[in-house]
Write an enzyme that holds these catalytic residues in place. Structure first.
Site, PDB file in Angstrom:
ATOM      1  N   CYS A  20       0.849  -1.193   0.000  1.00  0.00           N
ATOM      2  CA  CYS A  20       0.000   0.000   0.000  1.00  0.00           C
ATOM      3  C   CYS A  20       0.881   1.237   0.000  1.00  0.00           C
ATOM      4  O   CYS A  20       2.108   1.159   0.075  1.00  0.00           O
ATOM      5  CB  CYS A  20      -0.937   0.016   1.204  1.00  0.00           C
ATOM      6  SG  CYS A  20      -0.071   0.193   2.783  1.00  0.00           S
ATOM      7  N   CYS A  23       3.417   1.720   2.834  1.00  0.00           N
ATOM      8  CA  CYS A  23       4.698   1.026   2.674  1.00  0.00           C
ATOM      9  C   CYS A  23       5.672   1.911   1.899  1.00  0.00           C
ATOM     10  O   CYS A  23       6.846   2.058   2.280  1.00  0.00           O
ATOM     11  CB  CYS A  23       4.505  -0.293   1.933  1.00  0.00           C
ATOM     12  SG  CYS A  23       3.457  -1.493   2.769  1.00  0.00           S
ATOM     13  N   ASP A 429       8.397  29.612 -31.785  1.00  0.00           N
ATOM     14  CA  ASP A 429       9.516  29.910 -32.677  1.00  0.00           C
ATOM     15  C   ASP A 429       9.043  29.691 -34.114  1.00  0.00           C
ATOM     16  O   ASP A 429       8.230  28.808 -34.375  1.00  0.00           O
ATOM     17  CB  ASP A 429      10.689  28.984 -32.338  1.00  0.00           C
ATOM     18  CG  ASP A 429      11.802  29.093 -33.350  1.00  0.00           C
ATOM     19  OD1 ASP A 429      12.313  30.206 -33.534  1.00  0.00           O
ATOM     20  OD2 ASP A 429      12.137  28.064 -33.964  1.00  0.00           O
TER      21      ASP A 429
END
Length: 732
Positions: A20, A23, A429
């Site tokens: 989970c 952890c 650009d």
């Protein structure tokens, strides 16, 4: 840059044993406590991205993870293995179904049914559900608590209470009838909760199995990208073809690509002509015609004739490898919205344990039976598991960035997602971004007393030393008249202005009109050319004007549509170029841009971006050249055209592999949609816990239903993220 930063290294650790988000948070905290270590642990990808100083070794990192109760390896993690989980689910469901049915249907409860159920429940709880209890025990040994702690405690309490009720209470009496209720039952030791222990175990195992399968699907795009590379290649040496593993291919070697074969690595076509299918790398469905002198990308497929390619890049330097690395980095990072979930998960389990204890004590003080209080506490433990919180962000990142890679859109990191939401101005650009970048010499205008051939020869000779697209166009045009251009000496590049060199003792200048003192007729002709949208280069020798060269760059056929799409996203387009104002305005008018900033030197592009930011705008910059790199880095969001230079790509936050400006709009749409998915996931994960916890604490929720709801919330988050796989570009 500090010395520590210069000597720092980075490693990806595969973590096993995480169940989970808690952890992941725990491992991350342990690693970050090491001196000079910066770690980010991702539950969905089961990896830790760790930056560490020279004084720390990988072995130190691995031992730190192992000391926390998990396993780590600096290898690529194994695929999410749903096989073992699937077996546990099947066995638990097969044995648990009779327990749940007998508990819910009194008419089917034969004499001694509860003892039969106890035997089946023991196998389900202690054999099938062993991963929960093992993980909880490991965490307890290290003084930590995670989702498994909540699950294990809830299941074990339900089982042990049922065992007590059967052995020492009235529940074990032969002929006893058991009524099922959706809420905890306010009864005596005549009730058992075997169906709760079984139901919670089955639902959570099922949820984890579906989660593992979904996580595998979420990472499918990256795995497909990694698998695009060829495994071996036909190398040509002294006219002999030899099939060798791709790892033995070296830069400069030539290899053969037959029709239908995958091009082994990035290179230059030296023989043959064919159509190359680039869809796997760029998302572009139309094959591209290539011939000798054209570049090809590894991982693409030769759809036509035989090609001989000279390897230009191998291994981690190839475009495919860099794409995969960018995607992995994006998936292992953490967006700002995830950090809130991480902080909550870190304290969530202890808080839930406290709520469960308060629930138990509160109901006992209220005079309710022990069974009712225990069942309500168990429901609190089960309903509160924070799986959905841990999966909300990483699964969406997995799917979103993977889908982007399939479409030729590379996101450098999760923080980019938040930038796209805030951007209101996009600076484009001109050359190579809005236009094709393939300039052509269209007119030669010599001064009085100068021949066309002389002007072309002088200009071509001096421009040979420049890599600018305008110079390349002039050189190509000059060689049509003089295939062998003379050599020059003293070549110098005046950035953004032009070039100078010495030819036959004369000082030659080629560049902007301002560099040459032009007579009135040439100035008038230059104005005419500029009004046509062409770029004009003036040439002089020892200060004497030799004439003008007119160069044009056609607008990409998709640029106008791209500008419309950017406007539809709420962005204000600005055309930025070093070209003349009249040329820039002609291009802007063709694609539908109102705001033009022209005549800007390369070094000043950054100043333009910063000026717009100073006006309160949040700026995205789209560019492809070396001179765009500083502006890409300075912008709030940098989008680099993948057809441009490596420097520009490194400076950008998003890379558009196809070089199609429409990809800029697609990239922003995908990023915003991924961010919306993350926020939606987090909302429902929070809402689920906020709604479920009070119901459980108030005794209104059966623990078995709590287990089903918890598993369902995790599944919802993952499947919601998987919807990003259906994202389509405007051209698909």
């Amino acid at each position: 840059m500090t010395a520590a930063t210069e000597t720092s290294r980075r490693v990806e650790l595969a973590i096993t044993g995480m169940t989970c988000a808690s952890c992941a948070n725990r491992i991350e905290r342990k690693l970050n406590k090491l001196d000079g270590v910066t770690a980010s642990v991702n539950y969905a990808t089961e990896k830790a991205s760790v930056e560490f100083p020279a004084g720390t070794t990988v072995a130190d990192l691995v031992s730190t993870v192992e000391a926390a109760g998990y396993e780590a390896s600096p290898e690529r993690p194994a695929e999410h293995d749903a096989g073992e989980l699937g077996e546990r689910v099947a066995i638990a469901a097969f044995l648990g179904t009779p327990v749940v049915v007998l508990s819910m249907v009194p008419a089917w409860q034969f004499p001694g049914w509860q003892w039969f159920s106890l035997a089946l429940t023991g196998v389900v709880v202690w054999v099938c559900g062993w991963p929960f209890h093992k993980a909880a025990a490991v965490n307890a040994r290290h003084g930590a608590s995670t989702m498994d702690t909540l699950v294990s405690m809830g299941v074990v309490v339900a089982y042990l209470w049922s065992l007590y009720a059967l052995v020492f209470g009235e529940a074990g009496a032969l002929g006893m009838r058991h009524e099922f209720s959706l809420a905890p039952r306010p009864s005596t030791t005549g009730d058992s909760y075997l169906e709760v222990a079984v139901g919670v175990t089955v639902f959570l195992l099922l949820g984890r199995w579906l989660e593992a399968r979904s996580k595998r699907r979420a990472g499918a795009a990256l795995r497909a990208l990694l698998e695009l590379g060829a495994k071996d290649v036909n190398v040509v040496e002294n006219g002999v073809e030899t099939r060798v593993p791709i790892s033995r291919l070296r830069v400069g070697q030539r290899f053969v690509v037959r029709p239908g074969e995958r091009i082994a690595t990035d290179g230059l076509v030296v023989e043959g002509a064919s159509a190359v299918d680039r869809s796997m790398v760029t998302g572009e469905s139309v094959p591209e015609e290539v011939r000798a002198g054209d570049e090809v990308v590894g991982g693409t497929v030769n759809a036509g004739g035989r090609l001989v390619v000279q390897a230009a890049k191998v291994g981690p330097d190839t475009q495919l490898a860099r794409m995969a690395k960018l995607v992995e980095q994006a998936q292992s990072g953490k967006a700002r919205v995830q950090r809130l979930a991480d902080r909550i998960s870190a304290v969530f389990v202890p808080v839930v344990l406290a709520i469960a204890v308060l629930t138990l004590g509160g109901w006992l003080l209220a005079g309710r039976p022990l069974e009712f209080a225990v069942t309500a506490a168990v429901a609190v433990l089960v309903i509160a598991c924070p799986c959905a919180l841990g999966l909300a962000t990483p699964t969406a990142l997995l799917v979103g960035t993977g889908r982007g890679a399939q479409l030729g859109i590379l996101v450098k990191g999760p923080e980019v997602l938040e930038s796209t939401r805030r951007v209101d101005t996009v600076v484009l650009d001109k050359t190579g971004t809005v236009t094709t970048g393939r300039l052509e010499l269209v007119d030669v205008i010599p001064a009085d007393g100068v021949t066309r051939e002389e002007l072309l020869t002088v200009a071509g000779a001096v421009e040979q030393g420049s890599e600018h697209p305008i110079a390349a166009a002039i050189v190509r045009g000059a060689r049509t008249a003089t295939p062998k251009l003379p050599d020059v000496t003293g070549f110098a590049n005046r950035e953004g202005l032009g070039v100078t060199a010495t030819l036959d003792g004369r000082q030659v200048t080629a560049g902007r009109l301002s560099l040459v003192d032009l007579p009135e007729p040439l100035l008038a002709r230059a104005g005419q050319e500029q009004r046509k949208g062409r770029t004009v280069v003036a040439v002089a020798a020892d200060g004497r004007p030799l004439g003008l060269l007119s160069v044009t760059d056609s607008v990409k056929p998709t640029s106008a549509q791209a500008v419309r799409e950017l406007r539809a996203l709420g962005l204000r387009p600005v055309l930025l170029t070093g070209d003349h104002q009249a040329v820039a305005e002609a291009v802007a008018a063709e694609v539908g841009i109102d705001e033009v900033i022209a005549g800007v030197l390369p070094a000043d592009k950054v100043d333009v971006v910063r000026k717009l930011q100073a006006e309160g705008r949040v700026v995205a910059m789209v560019g492809d050249g070396v001179n765009d790199a500083p502006a890409l880095a300075a912008a709030d969001l940098g989008l680099a055209m993948g057809t441009g230079t490596d420097v520009a790509i490194e400076a950008g936050d998003l890379t558009l592999v196809r070089g199609d400006l429409r990809s800029a709009a697609d990239a922003i749409r995908l990023s915003r949609r991924t961010l919306r998915t993350i926020k939606g996931n987090l909302f429902w994960a929070f809402a689920y816990n906020v709604a479920g916890l009070p119901l459980a604490a108030l005794g209104l929720l059966n623990p078995m239903l709590a287990g089903a709801a918890m598993a369902g919330s995790s599944l919802f988050v993952v499947t919601n993220s998987l919807r990003l796989r259906g994202f389509r570009t405007t051209t698909s």
